[in-house]
Write a protein that holds these residues in place. Structure first.
Motif, PDB file in Angstrom:
ATOM      1  N   LEU A  59       0.730  -1.285   0.030  1.00 55.88           N
ATOM      2  CA  LEU A  59       0.036   0.037  -0.021  1.00 55.88           C
ATOM      3  C   LEU A  59       0.754   1.252   0.085  1.00 55.88           C
ATOM      4  O   LEU A  59       0.516   2.170  -0.594  1.00 55.88           O
ATOM      5  CB  LEU A  59      -0.883   0.024   1.171  1.00 55.88           C
ATOM      6  N   ALA A  60       1.796   1.097   0.661  1.00 56.91           N
ATOM      7  CA  ALA A  60       3.087   2.280   0.883  1.00 56.91           C
ATOM      8  C   ALA A  60       3.514   2.666  -0.590  1.00 56.91           C
ATOM      9  O   ALA A  60       4.014   3.915  -1.027  1.00 56.91           O
ATOM     10  CB  ALA A  60       3.918   2.328   1.818  1.00 56.91           C
ATOM     11  N   SER A  61       3.453   1.837  -1.731  1.00 53.31           N
ATOM     12  CA  SER A  61       3.987   1.962  -3.098  1.00 53.31           C
ATOM     13  C   SER A  61       3.032   2.446  -3.730  1.00 53.31           C
ATOM     14  O   SER A  61       3.235   2.891  -4.915  1.00 53.31           O
ATOM     15  CB  SER A  61       4.644   0.724  -3.429  1.00 53.31           C
ATOM     16  N   MET A  62       1.741   2.761  -3.360  1.00 54.89           N
ATOM     17  CA  MET A  62       0.603   3.121  -4.408  1.00 54.89           C
ATOM     18  C   MET A  62       0.340   4.676  -3.959  1.00 54.89           C
ATOM     19  O   MET A  62       0.761   4.882  -2.782  1.00 54.89           O
ATOM     20  CB  MET A  62      -0.851   2.168  -3.993  1.00 54.89           C
ATOM     21  N   PRO A  63      -0.241   5.330  -4.719  1.00 54.34           N
ATOM     22  CA  PRO A  63      -0.703   6.880  -4.602  1.00 54.34           C
ATOM     23  C   PRO A  63      -1.364   6.913  -3.282  1.00 54.34           C
ATOM     24  O   PRO A  63      -2.304   6.019  -2.836  1.00 54.34           O
ATOM     25  CB  PRO A  63      -1.628   6.958  -5.621  1.00 54.34           C
ATOM     26  N   ARG A  64      -1.235   7.722  -2.251  1.00 49.32           N
ATOM     27  CA  ARG A  64      -1.612   7.799  -1.032  1.00 49.32           C
ATOM     28  C   ARG A  64      -2.778   8.800  -0.986  1.00 49.32           C
ATOM     29  O   ARG A  64      -2.757   9.864  -1.635  1.00 49.32           O
ATOM     30  CB  ARG A  64      -0.575   8.249   0.034  1.00 49.32           C
ATOM     31  N   ALA A  65      -3.513   8.642   0.068  1.00 45.92           N
ATOM     32  CA  ALA A  65      -4.859   9.791   0.162  1.00 45.92           C
ATOM     33  C   ALA A  65      -4.981   9.503   1.735  1.00 45.92           C
ATOM     34  O   ALA A  65      -4.397   8.743   2.478  1.00 45.92           O
ATOM     35  CB  ALA A  65      -6.029   9.130  -0.438  1.00 45.92           C
ATOM     36  N   SER A  66      -5.584  10.609   2.228  1.00 44.56           N
ATOM     37  CA  SER A  66      -5.976  11.001   3.583  1.00 44.56           C
ATOM     38  C   SER A  66      -7.462  11.533   3.758  1.00 44.56           C
ATOM     39  O   SER A  66      -7.934  12.085   2.665  1.00 44.56           O
ATOM     40  CB  SER A  66      -5.114  11.689   4.507  1.00 44.56           C
ATOM     41  N   VAL A  67      -8.173  11.106   4.757  1.00 40.40           N
ATOM     42  CA  VAL A  67      -9.582  11.550   5.020  1.00 40.40           C
ATOM     43  C   VAL A  67      -9.459  11.756   6.394  1.00 40.40           C
ATOM     44  O   VAL A  67      -8.740  11.265   7.455  1.00 40.40           O
ATOM     45  CB  VAL A  67     -10.845  10.532   4.791  1.00 40.40           C
ATOM     46  N   ARG A  68     -10.202  12.752   6.832  1.00 41.05           N
ATOM     47  CA  ARG A  68     -10.537  13.197   8.235  1.00 41.05           C
ATOM     48  C   ARG A  68     -11.781  12.905   8.742  1.00 41.05           C
ATOM     49  O   ARG A  68     -12.889  13.237   8.085  1.00 41.05           O
ATOM     50  CB  ARG A  68     -10.153  14.493   8.514  1.00 41.05           C
ATOM     51  N   THR A  69     -12.086  12.010   9.851  1.00 38.54           N
ATOM     52  CA  THR A  69     -13.619  11.604  10.380  1.00 38.54           C
ATOM     53  C   THR A  69     -13.557  11.977  11.889  1.00 38.54           C
ATOM     54  O   THR A  69     -12.615  12.411  12.471  1.00 38.54           O
ATOM     55  CB  THR A  69     -13.737  10.265  10.357  1.00 38.54           C
ATOM     56  N   THR A  70     -14.799  12.357  12.228  1.00 42.49           N
ATOM     57  CA  THR A  70     -15.183  12.598  13.454  1.00 42.49           C
ATOM     58  C   THR A  70     -16.097  11.968  14.001  1.00 42.49           C
ATOM     59  O   THR A  70     -17.067  11.541  13.588  1.00 42.49           O
ATOM     60  CB  THR A  70     -15.568  14.330  13.738  1.00 42.49           C
TER      61      THR A  70
END
Length: 178
Positions: A59-70
């Motif tokens: 997974l580290a070698s694939m394009p990364r993304a992030s999301v924020r949740t509450t």
């Protein structure tokens, strides 16, 4: 009031098997070590052109993304890979290929504790729907581990977190209609 109907004879019959599993781990340190050091992974199987077994390194070698949740007043930033990118890598029909019979395809996300959630393939495709779902391997900059498992499927647009699966182990793609 809950009444237990299991007889002591049934319990006595089941105990040797339960104890036998524990004694195998104690008696064979190699088996115990392999169980403790197994690299966590997420499998992608079913109606795909290429089944995958992905580790955190993959997974580290694939394009990364992030999301924020509450959730319950606690904000968490998850990082990982879009589920759609994982499904594309496995050859699931997304984008222009997601039409006709392929629209009856669904994905079962499964956790190591048996928890399962079903998503339509259309809702996982960012070219079809507005939602983006994340296969997360870290939270707030730290790798996921322990009772939450090494991977989590995060659905940031849901009002409740019931479909955000911790301890994620597999994504099974199923075609209803051929």
């Amino acid at each position: 009031m809950i009444h237990r109907t299991t007889s002591r004879y049934a319990l006595a019959a089941a105990m040797p098997f339960a104890l036998a599993g524990a004694s195998v781990l104690r008696a064979n340190p190699l088996v115990a070590q392999q169980a403790a050091t197994a690299t966590p992974s997420v499998r992608v199987t079913g109606a795909v052109t290429q089944s995958l077994t992905l580790t955190a390194a993959d997974l580290a070698s694939m394009p990364r993304a992030s999301v924020r949740t509450t959730s319950n007043g606690i904000t968490t930033t998850y990082e990982g890979v879009w589920v759609a990118d994982v499904l594309k890598k496995a050859g699931a029909p997304l984008g222009n290929a997601l039409r006709g019979a392929a629209l009856s395809t669904y994905v079962i996300a499964m956790a190591s504790d048996g928890y399962q959630v079903v998503f339509s393939l259309g809702e996982l495709d960012p070219e079809m729907a507005n939602g983006q779902y994340l296969l997360a391997d870290s939270a707030d900059g730290q790798p996921l581990f322990g009772e939450t498992g090494a991977f989590r499927l995060v659905v940031p647009t849901d009002k409740r977190g019931a479909r955000s699966i911790r301890m994620l182990t597999s994504l099974q793609v199923v075609t209803v209609r051929k």
